[in-house]
Design an enzyme around this catalytic site. Structure first.
Site, PDB file in Angstrom:
ATOM      1  CG  ASP A 263      -1.877  -1.199   1.207  1.00 60.70           C
ATOM      2  OD1 ASP A 263      -2.244  -1.654   0.115  1.00 60.70           O
ATOM      3  OD2 ASP A 263      -2.210  -1.685   2.307  1.00 60.70           O
TER       4      ASP A 263
ATOM      5  CE  LYS B 113       2.357  -2.448  -4.355  1.00 61.44           C
ATOM      6  NZ  LYS B 113       2.041  -2.090  -2.969  1.00 61.44           N
TER       7      LYS B 113
ATOM      8  N   GLY C 233      -4.627  -4.364  -3.759  1.00 61.37           N
ATOM      9  CA  GLY C 233      -5.638  -3.343  -4.054  1.00 61.37           C
ATOM     10  C   GLY C 233      -4.873  -2.098  -4.453  1.00 61.37           C
ATOM     11  CG  HIS C 234      -2.158  -2.074  -6.989  1.00 59.89           C
ATOM     12  ND1 HIS C 234      -1.264  -2.658  -7.850  1.00 59.89           N
ATOM     13  CD2 HIS C 234      -1.859  -2.591  -5.772  1.00 59.89           C
ATOM     14  CE1 HIS C 234      -0.467  -3.473  -7.174  1.00 59.89           C
ATOM     15  NE2 HIS C 234      -0.814  -3.450  -5.911  1.00 59.89           N
ATOM     16  CB  THR C 235      -6.184   3.380  -4.858  1.00 54.65           C
ATOM     17  OG1 THR C 235      -6.386   2.357  -3.886  1.00 54.65           O
ATOM     18  CG2 THR C 235      -7.396   4.279  -4.934  1.00 54.65           C
TER      19      THR C 235
ATOM     20  CD  GLN D 182       0.731  -8.928  -2.531  1.00 55.02           C
ATOM     21  OE1 GLN D 182       1.393  -9.599  -3.289  1.00 55.02           O
ATOM     22  NE2 GLN D 182      -0.526  -8.619  -2.783  1.00 55.02           N
TER      23      GLN D 182
ATOM     24  NE  ARG E 283      -7.398  -6.705   6.823  1.00 56.11           N
ATOM     25  CZ  ARG E 283      -6.432  -7.605   6.722  1.00 56.11           C
ATOM     26  NH1 ARG E 283      -6.113  -8.353   7.754  1.00 56.11           N
ATOM     27  NH2 ARG E 283      -5.773  -7.767   5.590  1.00 56.11           N
TER      28      ARG E 283
ATOM     29  NE  ARG F  68      -3.928   0.514   3.519  1.00 54.56           N
ATOM     30  CZ  ARG F  68      -4.084   1.246   2.413  1.00 54.56           C
ATOM     31  NH1 ARG F  68      -3.745   2.509   2.391  1.00 54.56           N
ATOM     32  NH2 ARG F  68      -4.595   0.695   1.333  1.00 54.56           N
TER      33      ARG F  68
HETATM   34  P1  GDP Z   1      -0.861   0.288  -3.538  1.00 49.05           P
HETATM   35  O1  GDP Z   1      -1.443  -0.989  -3.075  1.00 49.05           O
HETATM   36  O2  GDP Z   1       0.606   0.373  -3.283  1.00 49.05           O
HETATM   37  O3  GDP Z   1      -1.197   0.619  -4.967  1.00 49.05           O
HETATM   38  O4  GDP Z   1      -1.512   1.437  -2.639  1.00 49.05           O
HETATM   39  P2  GDP Z   1      -3.077   1.562  -2.260  1.00 49.05           P
HETATM   40  O5  GDP Z   1      -3.819   2.017  -3.445  1.00 49.05           O
HETATM   41  O6  GDP Z   1      -3.557   0.357  -1.568  1.00 49.05           O
HETATM   42  O7  GDP Z   1      -3.002   2.678  -1.146  1.00 49.05           O
HETATM   43  C1  GDP Z   1      -2.514   3.952  -1.410  1.00 49.05           C
HETATM   44  C2  GDP Z   1      -3.603   4.969  -1.085  1.00 49.05           C
HETATM   45  O8  GDP Z   1      -3.052   6.261  -1.046  1.00 49.05           O
HETATM   46  C3  GDP Z   1      -4.691   5.043  -2.148  1.00 49.05           C
HETATM   47  O9  GDP Z   1      -5.892   5.414  -1.525  1.00 49.05           O
HETATM   48  C4  GDP Z   1      -4.204   6.154  -3.071  1.00 49.05           C
HETATM   49  O10 GDP Z   1      -5.264   6.826  -3.766  1.00 49.05           O
HETATM   50  C5  GDP Z   1      -3.583   7.076  -2.080  1.00 49.05           C
HETATM   51  N1  GDP Z   1      -2.440   7.850  -2.569  1.00 49.05           N
HETATM   52  C6  GDP Z   1      -1.450   7.481  -3.424  1.00 49.05           C
HETATM   53  N2  GDP Z   1      -0.526   8.449  -3.521  1.00 49.05           N
HETATM   54  C7  GDP Z   1      -0.921   9.448  -2.714  1.00 49.05           C
HETATM   55  C8  GDP Z   1      -0.364  10.710  -2.336  1.00 49.05           C
HETATM   56  O11 GDP Z   1       0.714  11.099  -2.767  1.00 49.05           O
HETATM   57  N3  GDP Z   1      -1.078  11.452  -1.426  1.00 49.05           N
HETATM   58  C9  GDP Z   1      -2.244  11.034  -0.901  1.00 49.05           C
HETATM   59  N4  GDP Z   1      -2.866  11.814  -0.032  1.00 49.05           N
HETATM   60  N5  GDP Z   1      -2.806   9.860  -1.225  1.00 49.05           N
HETATM   61  C10 GDP Z   1      -2.141   9.069  -2.107  1.00 49.05           C
HETATM   62  P1  IMO Z   2      -0.946  -4.208  -2.217  1.00 43.70           P
HETATM   63  O1  IMO Z   2      -0.512  -4.760  -3.551  1.00 43.70           O
HETATM   64  C1  IMO Z   2      -0.934  -4.581   2.115  1.00 43.70           C
HETATM   65  C2  IMO Z   2      -1.021  -8.644   3.748  1.00 43.70           C
HETATM   66  C3  IMO Z   2      -2.262  -9.075   4.482  1.00 43.70           C
HETATM   67  C4  IMO Z   2      -1.641 -10.017   5.494  1.00 43.70           C
HETATM   68  C5  IMO Z   2      -0.540 -10.692   4.714  1.00 43.70           C
HETATM   69  C6  IMO Z   2      -0.914 -12.054   4.145  1.00 43.70           C
HETATM   70  O2  IMO Z   2      -2.251  -3.511  -2.269  1.00 43.70           O
HETATM   71  O3  IMO Z   2       0.141  -3.408  -1.601  1.00 43.70           O
HETATM   72  P2  IMO Z   2      -2.460 -12.797   2.105  1.00 43.70           P
HETATM   73  O4  IMO Z   2      -3.916 -12.585   1.852  1.00 43.70           O
HETATM   74  O5  IMO Z   2      -1.579 -12.231   1.049  1.00 43.70           O
HETATM   75  O6  IMO Z   2      -2.124 -14.215   2.419  1.00 43.70           O
HETATM   76  O7  IMO Z   2      -2.161 -11.968   3.459  1.00 43.70           O
HETATM   77  O8  IMO Z   2      -0.230  -9.813   3.652  1.00 43.70           O
HETATM   78  N1  IMO Z   2      -1.227  -8.148   2.367  1.00 43.70           N
HETATM   79  C7  IMO Z   2      -1.165  -6.862   2.029  1.00 43.70           C
HETATM   80  N2  IMO Z   2      -0.976  -5.754   2.781  1.00 43.70           N
HETATM   81  N3  IMO Z   2      -1.047  -4.475   0.778  1.00 43.70           N
HETATM   82  C8  IMO Z   2      -1.218  -5.570   0.002  1.00 43.70           C
HETATM   83  O9  IMO Z   2      -1.202  -5.522  -1.341  1.00 43.70           O
HETATM   84  C9  IMO Z   2      -1.314  -6.836   0.628  1.00 43.70           C
HETATM   85  N4  IMO Z   2      -1.508  -8.101   0.179  1.00 43.70           N
HETATM   86  C10 IMO Z   2      -1.440  -8.894   1.255  1.00 43.70           C
HETATM   87  O10 IMO Z   2      -2.905  -7.986   5.082  1.00 43.70           O
HETATM   88  O11 IMO Z   2      -1.047  -9.278   6.528  1.00 43.70           O
HETATM   89 MG    MG Z   3      -2.956  -1.656  -1.792  1.00 42.40          MG
END
Ligand code: GDP
Ligand code: IMO
Ligand code: MG
Length: 430
Positions: A13, A16, A40-42, A224, A303, A305
């Site tokens: 998270d 990416k 979960g990539h946003t 991850q 959940r 973080r």
């Molecule tokens: P990923 O799994 O690495 O792609 O990251 P996630 O999407 O799970 O979580 C990153 C969160 O931060 C998402 O809600 C994005 O929209 C948000 N986000 C990404 N870059 C920025 C930033 O520079 N500033 C803020 N405020 N939010 C960001």
């Molecule tokens: P992105 O790509 C954050 C965590 C779970 C748990 C552990 C094992 O969005 O960054 P799993 O279901 O993979 O067997 O769970 O890994 N986990 C992540 N935490 N970002 C993720 O992906 C994750 N994918 C799995 O919360 O602790």
């Molecule tokens: Mg994510």
């Protein structure tokens, strides 16, 4: 034309998806190589939020081909829903836009049931998985009891093997006090999934090989983060795949000499979802501030973080494990408003100072972070596009990071939107 691997340097998270979306303006291929819909990539584009779980984050760029490599574990139901949802948004997702490895393993209903049952039974020893069946699917792959997506297109062979495998799974489910699953329910559904996905299935290794030969820009999108890696993460509180850059090769079928740059994504503070050690965790007002301001709730499970200060020792360890040679810093805007900001620059361990993350939980539990305290800033930095225009204290924060890590910052993300980004160097541009 470069091949760039994007990886998370913390516990996932890191943002990416956002960075991949920014970079794909100039990418021809975006390739997922590991993980599954635990990711979960946003992406936020023109104030609209999209969360992608399996489809690579290049899907919104018209010229980009999205590829799912053999190292990914695919829940066909989730993938098909994701494709259909994007089609409803008006995207054309045909077999030229999306290609999926025929060798990718498929997540079966018993994988999800087992993941959930084990987590429920483990209570205080649980991992805190996403319960998406990721671990049990990779287990079956290693045990040679898995089904590859291509197997779903051979109904007779699939039928025989499924009967066999399901018999064993139902014994385990019974032991875990969970309802057994019916063969017919799974078989019929999965044959339909096979028909739907067949046009997308291909030999991904050849696709990328050809792309590189044709001088295309290829971006490998990690899921991850480094410390969720099955070998190098905080085992057993990890996911079930190798999340580090080296797996971009195994997970797609290319050799290490094909990779030109590894871009590490660093969140300006640290977060973690699920159980496991976290040396710089803040269970106080500052932790709550980071969660609220950064909207730190899981994109996959919702959940909250866990939040803490930026741990530069962790990131430095990630630089070594991945061979990172460029960095993107995300969520810098979230720190605006703090009087003081701390970064961890070492650990105290049994009277000594160390600058790496040790391998065992016992050692990690004894670490005491050593912090450097810096001044914060109050300004809104989300629209700044020029490094020189940043507040002085923000520049000092960035310089502290670069000086410690000795790897250049290529991008600084200052908000969730695509254009909240300060690009110092684009890896796809000379
Ligand atoms: P990923 O799994 O690495 O792609 O990251 P996630 O999407 O799970 O979580 C990153 C969160 O931060 C998402 O809600 C994005 O929209 C948000 N986000 C990404 N870059 C920025 C930033 O520079 N500033 C803020 N405020 N939010 C960001
Ligand atoms: P992105 O790509 C954050 C965590 C779970 C748990 C552990 C094992 O969005 O960054 P799993 O279901 O993979 O067997 O769970 O890994 N986990 C992540 N935490 N970002 C993720 O992906 C994750 N994918 C799995 O919360 O602790
Ligand atoms: Mg994510």
């Amino acid at each position: 034309m470069p091949a760039v691997v994007v990886v998370g340097t913390q516990w996932g998270d890191e943002g990416k998806g956002k960075i991949v979306d920014v970079l794909t303006e100039k990418a021809d291929y975006v390739v997922r190589f590991q993980g599954g819909n635990n990711a979960g990539h946003t992406l936020v584009i023109n104030q609209k939020k999209y969360i992608l779980h399996l489809i690579p984050s290049g899907i919104f760029r018209p010229q980009t081909t999205c590829v799912i490599g053999n190292g990914v574990v695919v829940d066909p139901e989730v993938l098909i829903n994701e494709i259909e949802k994007l089609k409803k948004e008006g995207l054309n997702i045909d077999s030229n836009k999306l290609m999926i490895s025929e060798k990718a393993h498929t997540i079966m209903p018993y994988h999800k049931a087992l993941d959930m049952a084990r987590e429920n039974k483990a209570h205080k020893n649980k991992i805190g998985t996403t319960c998406r069946g990721i671990g049990p699917c990779y287990e079956d792959k290693a045990a040679r009891k898995g089904f590859r997506l291509i197997d779903l297109t051979y109904p007779d062979i699939f039928k025989e093997r499924l009967k066999n495998v399901l018999e064993e799974k139902n014994v385990i489910l019974k032991y875990l006090e969970t309802e057994p699953l019916k063969f017919e329910d799974i078989y019929e559904k999965y044959i339909e999934y096979g028909k739907y996905l067949k046009p997308y299935l291909t030999d991904v290794s050849q696709v990328i090989w050809q792309a590189k030969k044709n001088n295309k820009n290829v971006l490998f999108e990690g899921a991850q983060g480094t410390f969720l890696d099955i070998d190098h993460g905080t085992y057993p509180y990890v996911t079930s795949s190798n999340t580090i850059a080296g797996n971009a090769c195994c997970g797609t079928g290319i050799g290490p000499s094909e990779i030109d740059l590894v871009l590490g994504i660093v969140k300006a503070y640290t977060t973690r979802v699920g159980e496991g050690p976290f040396p710089t965790e803040l269970e106080d007002e500052t932790g709550n501030f980071l969660r609220d301001r950064g909207f730190e709730y899981g994109s996959t499970t919702g959940r909250p973080r866990r939040c803490g200060w930026l741990d530069l020792v962790l990131v430095k360890t990630a630089i070594r494990l991945n061979g990172i040679n460029a960095l993107a810093l995300t969520k810098l805007d979230v720190l605006s408003g703090l009087d003081k900001i701390k970064v961890c620059i070492g650990y105290e361990y049994e009277g000594k100072t160390i600058d790496y993350l040790p391998s065992t939980l016992i050692e990690i539990s004894k670490l005491k972070p050593i912090y450097k305290e810096l001044s914060g800033w109050k300004e809104d930095i989300s629209q700044i596009k020029n490094f020189d225009k940043l507040p002085e204290t923000t520049k000092i924060y960035l310089k502290t990071i670069e000086d410690y890590l000795k790897v250049p910052l290529y991008l600084i993300s200052t908000g969730p939107e695509r254009d909240n980004c300060l690009i110092i160097k684009n890896p796809f541009q000379n």
